[in-house]
Design an enzyme around this catalytic site. Structure first.
Site, PDB file in Angstrom:
ATOM      1  N   HIS A  47       0.820  -1.203   0.000  1.00 53.61           N
ATOM      2  CA  HIS A  47       0.000   0.000   0.000  1.00 53.61           C
ATOM      3  C   HIS A  47       0.860   1.261   0.000  1.00 53.61           C
ATOM      4  CE1 HIS A  47      -3.911   1.905   0.541  1.00 53.61           C
ATOM      5  NE2 HIS A  47      -3.362   2.723   1.415  1.00 53.61           N
ATOM      6  N   HIS A  93     -10.133   2.890  -0.156  1.00 52.08           N
ATOM      7  CA  HIS A  93     -10.276   2.425   1.225  1.00 52.08           C
ATOM      8  C   HIS A  93     -11.106   1.149   1.192  1.00 52.08           C
ATOM      9  CE1 HIS A  93      -9.671   4.222   5.455  1.00 52.08           C
ATOM     10  NE2 HIS A  93      -8.512   4.158   4.824  1.00 52.08           N
TER      11      HIS A  93
END
Length: 720
Positions: A47, A93
């Protein structure tokens, strides 16, 4: 408290592979402390480090005369003239929203808003792109309700209009929904703030809300597949507070006006760790932190917890020490924490102290720049098999099937939970195409859209990648906007599978070709990999967010179809039904190739629409559902019937690219056809807007009956 032993199990829980741990040992020439191991895991997870994607991201076009700042900062920046710039980005998200839908979606909105105002821009618009599993899946209703409430709850309270987006459903998202959040803001070009630290011995200041244990390990969780231990990951989801963020924005923008800010960085993924390391790395400086000075809302927090917490509404700043008093006064006025938690140093070190004890002593440049970079094996996606013929269907029955599907029904249930009018500059609300927001105090407006057709990308990643950009281009063009630039949110499955990595490589090839040809460089973005549950990956979903400029209100195309308008179709129709909406919704078939994207035609047709905007009363690009769905949606929006000449399934429902449906008066239609002929573009009359019914060939139904289905289809499918 004794640090736990670093075992293979502990490394696995932190997403560190054995060979990566060996590299850490080589870099340090010793075993890391528990806190150091946590810092490496945060900086080296997928990420934050893009270790599977960096190689391919470098190939994307990211520059142009309009670009002030491309990828690498909190958000991208594009010049819109008159000393003004639009600042924007899109981020995912996904994993947090599947685990805890409300907070996951809410903090996704909060994070992307911080990315924008951290650069000195006041947010003016938000969008979201949402992907859920099949409507009757046991989790879908809960996820849709929670995610939409989270998006609206945060954005509405913060006070930014949500002006667009998309919602889709497919079984491939049953175990892994996607929540992609977009935000854009306005800044003066001479008042933009960056994250690179400068000056030795400068105070490092913590701003905003207090640090808690929520979100510890969130970035690592976002870089892993899901399995049956998913509920154990709930504590890694952050908790948002939009009212605190609103105060944080006002305080930050006020602080910037004092001249006290040397550099500033949002505390997002990996929290204090990532923000401090990135600021030091970009400024070629070291950083020393004193964690006992960090404002905390929980007792007995360890160095590990503070460094990896992803508590929301926090920023990190390098401060001009001469203006400390003025800076502190601003944050005290807004009832927010302001604490000097460290300093910049001239050594290449990242030092983390806690109560006089050194918890981490790492080479900062190496920590930031030596994350593994993988050239993952990949295989091209096989060419699609030839498709069996699609029989002709009753076209009104086909239209009913589309508008009853939650994929193509009106999304009013979603949009009405978002405040699209706050700030009073919204020209065009969600649900009608690209959203439009006025640039307050000027004649300019900005248009926003997000687009991707995942089934195209799965069938043909290169053409699917091109199509995502091309559809964004068309959506902006259809409202009269000149496309400026794009942001991407690249959602894929497990990159360690060669076929998934092949999807990624192909899609980026297509995206790169399209943004170059259409002059829409990628200026910011996000990669979200490992979107899999129990080995089942999502559809490849490279979402494209795009921004366009309308220099004067006269250039806008925001009218509606009216009685007597001619229906013109710009662009050639071959009747491509591979991977089409009608094929999936009526025949339950997902087969064939994605439609080909001719980028030269896209550019030429788009230029024609904008050059002739004054003659066009209403316009829609053709995408899912082809001519039939576009004509119905234009008719429904204008509350006028529509009659199309053809009843052919391919002509009505084919999804050939590069096409626009235009509504205009007869004289304008004649002039447009002459102009298109002179430009050697394909244009034809396909029908008219008139009466109270929808008729395709000889098949007919009342518009009011179809509109009822269209308006109720989403809620009926999801909530029964």
């Amino acid at each position: 408290m004794q640090d736990p032993a670093i075992t293979p199990e502990l490394l696995d829980a932190h997403g560190l592979k054995p060979d990566e741990y060996q590299e850490i040992l080589r870099i340090l020439n010793r075993e890391p402390s528990f806190t150091e191991m946590g810092i490496f895991s945060a900086m080296w997870n997928e990420h934050c480090s893009y270790k599977s994607s960096k190689k391919w991201l470098r190939q994307l076009p990211t520059s142009g005369p309009q670009v002030i700042c491309g990828p690498g900062e909190n958000a991208g920046i594009v010049d819109i003239g008159d000393g003004q710039a639009v600042v924007f980005k899109m981020e995912s998200h996904n994993h947090p929203s599947y685990i805890e839908p409300y907070q996951g979606a809410a903090t996704g909105v909060g994070g992307i808003l911080r990315d924008v105002f951290t650069m000195g821009a006041r947010p003016i618009a938000a969008m979201n792109s949402l992907s859920f599993g099949q409507p009757d899946h046991p989790k879908t209703k809960q996820l849709v309700s929670g995610v939409v409430a989270g998006v609206g709850g945060y954005g509405n309270c913060f006070g930014v209009p949500t002006v667009g987006g998309e919602v889709r459903f497919d079984p491939a998202y049953n175990g892994n929904c996607l929540v992609n959040a977009f935000a854009a803001g306005l800044a003066d070009t001479d008042k933009i703030f960056y994250s690179a630290a400068s000056g030795v011995g400068m105070p490092v200041v913590y701003l905003g809300a207090k640090t808690g244990r929520d979100g510890v390990g969130g970035a690592t969780m976002a870089s892993a597949e899901f399995d049956d231990t998913i509920e154990e990951k709930r504590p890694t989801v952050q908790v948002g507070d939009p009212f605190t963020e609103k105060r944080l924005m006002e305080a930050t923008l006020e602080l910037m006006a004092t001249g006290a800010v040397i550099s500033i960085q949002d505390m997002g993924a990996a929290g204090l760790t990532c923000s401090a390391v990135e600021m030091g790395d970009k400024g070629n400086l070291g950083v020393k932190l004193y964690l006992e000075q960090v404002p905390q809302r929980e007792e007995n927090m360890t160095a590990y917890e503070m460094m990896l917490s992803e508590s929301q509404e926090r920023m990190l700043m390098v401060l001009n020490p001469e203006l400390e008093a003025e800076a502190r006064a601003v944050f005290e006025k807004w009832d927010l924490d302001f604490a000097i938690v460290g300093e910049t140093i001239d050594e290449d070190r990242f030092l983390v102290m806690h109560n006089g004890e050194c918890k981490a002593d790492l080479p900062l440049k190496t920590l930031s720049g030596s994350a593994p970079e993988y050239d993952r094996p990949w295989v091209p996606t096989p060419a699609a098999e030839p498709m069996d013929d699609v029989p002709n269907i009753d076209p009104i029955d086909g239209l009913r099937a589309l508008i009853a599907s939650p994929n193509y029904a009106a999304k009013n249930w979603v949009y009405e939970q978002y405040d699209s009018q706050v700030m009073a500059d919204t020209v065009r609300a969600p649900g009608l195409g690209a959203g439009i927001v006025r640039v307050h105090g000027t004649d300019k407006s900005l248009a926003f859209t997000s687009d991707v057709t995942p089934r195209y990308v799965k069938a043909n990643p290169v053409e699917g990648g091109k199509q995502a950009v091309a559809e964004a281009y068309r959506n902006l063009t259809a409202v009269g906007a000149k496309p400026l630039a794009t942001t991407d949110n690249l959602n894929f499955g497990n990159p360690e599978k060669p076929e998934i990595m092949g999807q990624f490589v192909g899609a980026l090839d297509g995206i790169g070709q399209a943004v170059a040809a259409l002059d829409m460089p990628i200026v910011s973005g996000n990669v979200s990999l490992y979107n899999e549950t129990d080995g089942q990956g999502i559809l490849p979903t490279p979402t494209i967010g795009a921004v366009g400029l309308i220099s004067h209100p006269d250039q806008m195309i925001i009218g509606t179809a009216r009685e007597g308008h001619v229906a013109l179709l710009l662009g050639k129709t071959d009747g491509h039904l591979g991977q089409s909406a009608i094929l999936a919704e009526v025949f339950n078939r997902v087969e064939g190739d994605a439609p080909a994207v001719d980028l030269a035609s896209e550019k030429a047709n788009g230029d024609f629409i904008r050059e002739n905007a004054s003659m066009i009363r209403a316009c829609s690009d053709l995408s899912d559902g082809g001519l039939a769905l576009a004509a119905f949606e234009m008719a429904e929006a204008g509350n006028v019937g529509v009659q199309l000449d053809s009843a052919d399934t391919g002509k009505l429902f084919g999804e050939d690219q590069g096409r626009y449906l235009i509504a205009c008066n007869f004289d304008q239609a004649e002039a447009l056809m002459i102009a298109a002929g002179a430009a050697n573009l394909h244009i034809e009359t396909v029908g008219k807007f008139s009466g109270t019914s929808v008729r395709f060939g000889a098949s007919e139904a009342e518009l009011s009956d179809l509109a009822t289905t269209f308006r109720s289809g989403f809620e009926t499918a999801i909530f029964g």
